[in-house]
Design a protein around this motif. Structure first.
Motif, short mmCIF file in Angstrom:
data_model
loop_
_atom_site.label_atom_id
_atom_site.label_comp_id
_atom_site.label_asym_id
_atom_site.label_seq_id
_atom_site.Cartn_x
_atom_site.Cartn_y
_atom_site.Cartn_z
N TYR A 120 4.17 -2.03 13.83
CA TYR A 120 4.84 -1.22 12.79
C TYR A 120 3.66 -0.76 11.95
O TYR A 120 2.94 -1.60 11.25
N GLY A 121 3.25 0.64 11.94
CA GLY A 121 2.35 1.10 10.86
C GLY A 121 2.90 2.24 10.00
O GLY A 121 3.57 2.92 10.30
N LEU A 122 2.17 2.12 8.92
CA LEU A 122 2.60 3.13 7.84
C LEU A 122 1.02 4.03 7.49
O LEU A 122 0.12 3.47 7.69
N LEU A 123 1.38 5.26 7.37
CA LEU A 123 0.22 6.09 7.41
C LEU A 123 -0.20 5.91 5.71
O LEU A 123 0.29 6.13 4.77
N THR A 124 -1.44 5.58 5.56
CA THR A 124 -1.81 5.20 4.20
C THR A 124 -3.32 6.08 3.98
O THR A 124 -3.64 5.93 2.72
N ALA A 125 -3.91 6.69 4.77
CA ALA A 125 -5.15 7.38 4.53
C ALA A 125 -5.36 8.44 5.67
O ALA A 125 -4.80 8.28 6.69
N VAL A 126 -5.97 9.38 5.37
CA VAL A 126 -6.24 10.68 6.08
C VAL A 126 -7.47 10.89 6.12
O VAL A 126 -8.30 11.11 4.81
N ARG A 127 -8.52 10.82 7.37
CA ARG A 127 -9.96 11.22 7.07
C ARG A 127 -10.00 12.81 7.69
O ARG A 127 -9.40 13.27 8.83
N THR A 141 0.74 -1.25 -0.02
CA THR A 141 0.14 -0.03 0.08
C THR A 141 0.86 1.38 -0.10
O THR A 141 1.98 1.50 0.95
N PRO A 142 0.53 2.14 -0.87
CA PRO A 142 1.46 3.22 -1.00
C PRO A 142 1.10 4.25 0.26
O PRO A 142 0.04 4.29 0.84
N PRO A 143 2.26 4.88 0.75
CA PRO A 143 2.08 5.94 1.96
C PRO A 143 1.17 7.19 1.59
O PRO A 143 1.23 7.57 0.21
N ALA A 144 0.34 7.58 2.48
CA ALA A 144 -0.25 8.88 2.42
C ALA A 144 0.66 9.95 2.45
O ALA A 144 1.79 9.79 2.97
N ASP A 145 0.29 11.40 2.02
CA ASP A 145 1.24 12.39 1.97
C ASP A 145 1.22 12.78 3.84
O ASP A 145 0.28 12.67 4.37
N PRO A 146 2.58 13.09 4.28
CA PRO A 146 2.65 13.35 5.61
C PRO A 146 1.58 14.67 5.96
O PRO A 146 1.50 15.37 5.52
N LEU A 147 1.53 14.76 7.22
CA LEU A 147 0.48 15.58 7.69
C LEU A 147 1.17 16.77 8.65
O LEU A 147 2.33 16.30 9.21
N PRO A 148 0.78 17.83 8.85
CA PRO A 148 1.50 18.88 9.93
C PRO A 148 1.69 18.36 11.24
O PRO A 148 0.82 17.57 11.53
N ALA A 149 2.31 18.86 12.08
CA ALA A 149 2.18 18.49 13.55
C ALA A 149 0.76 18.82 14.13
O ALA A 149 0.23 19.70 13.81
N ALA A 150 0.35 17.89 14.92
CA ALA A 150 -0.97 18.11 15.80
C ALA A 150 -0.87 17.09 16.70
O ALA A 150 -0.65 16.03 16.53
N VAL A 151 -1.54 17.41 17.90
CA VAL A 151 -1.46 16.44 19.08
C VAL A 151 -2.40 15.73 18.87
O VAL A 151 -3.62 15.87 18.63
N PRO A 152 -2.02 14.36 19.27
CA PRO A 152 -3.04 13.09 19.00
C PRO A 152 -4.06 13.11 20.42
O PRO A 152 -3.36 13.28 21.47
#
Length: 212
Positions: free
Chosen positions: A202-209, A52-63
């Motif tokens: 181990y996880g890779l960012l693959t989607a952003v809602r 699965t291709p990675p999603a584009d990185p996000l800016p910093a934000a507190v989880p």
């Protein structure tokens, strides 16, 4: 170690993280040992990799929250740093449904390796990440962020590592992609020494809602 902010902060280089975290994670066992113990990962899941291709990185934000539907995890996140011995702190053991975000690394979704940890059990029984070892590659972890976005990570590896030979570079090192590590106790258990290892996912960012 100063906490990260929503606006971002200077991140310690790998060399510093290696000194602080190479020894692994002390998530102590607070309850009586169960006869069967928590589930352990399939050995075949230790090999890292996903198509699965990675999603584009996000800016910093507190989880603010982590969810893993397959094992019923839906838990708030608190900030954790290092204890006096240099170990990665765990969230308060008395709360069985809380996980910790390590503020010395990136926030989940940023380029780099974010870290979330939590207890496998406490004095009352199973805790937030008791079922972590039962997860499989291809399943997902969702992290809600203070900016309203939800970062979705696909699991591309899960392993049990010995605490005395903790592979710091493999676990904490940056791959240049937006990654996540979720960590709890695992391996064999003894009353004297607690758990012998850590389950590392181990996880890779693959989607952003986007925000609702």
């Amino acid at each position: 170690m100063p906490p990260a902010s929503a606006a971002g902060s200077r991140r310690p280089p790998w060399a510093l993280l290696a000194v602080l975290l190479l020894a692994g994670v002390l998530l102590v066992h607070h309850g009586a040992s169960r006869a069967d113990g928590p589930p352990q990962p399939d050995p075949g899941a230790a090999r890292l990799g996903t198509t699965t291709p990675p999603a584009d990185p996000l800016p910093a934000a507190v989880p603010v929250r982590v969810r893993i539907p397959e094992i019923g995890v839906d838990a708030p996140l608190v900030r954790v740093g290092r204890d006096r011995g240099g170990w990665l702190e765990a969230p308060p053991p008395e709360d069985d449904n809380v996980a910790g975000w390590f503020t010395g690394a990136v926030s989940p979704g940023e380029s780099g390796t974010a870290v979330i940890d939590g207890h496998v059990d406490n004095a009352e029984g199973p805790a937030v990440f008791y079922g972590l070892g039962s997860l499989r590659k291809g399943q997902h972890i969702e992290v809600d962020r203070a900016d309203g976005r939800t970062a979705v990570f696909e699991i591309h590896g899960i392993d049990v590592v010995d605490k005395t030979r903790f592979p710091g570079r493999r676990v904490y090192g940056s791959t240049g992609l937006p990654e996540l590590r979720v960590i709890t106790c695992g391996g064999s258990y003894s009353a004297r020494g607690g758990y012998s290892g850590n389950v590392v996912l181990y996880g890779l960012l693959t989607a952003v809602r986007p925000p609702a």
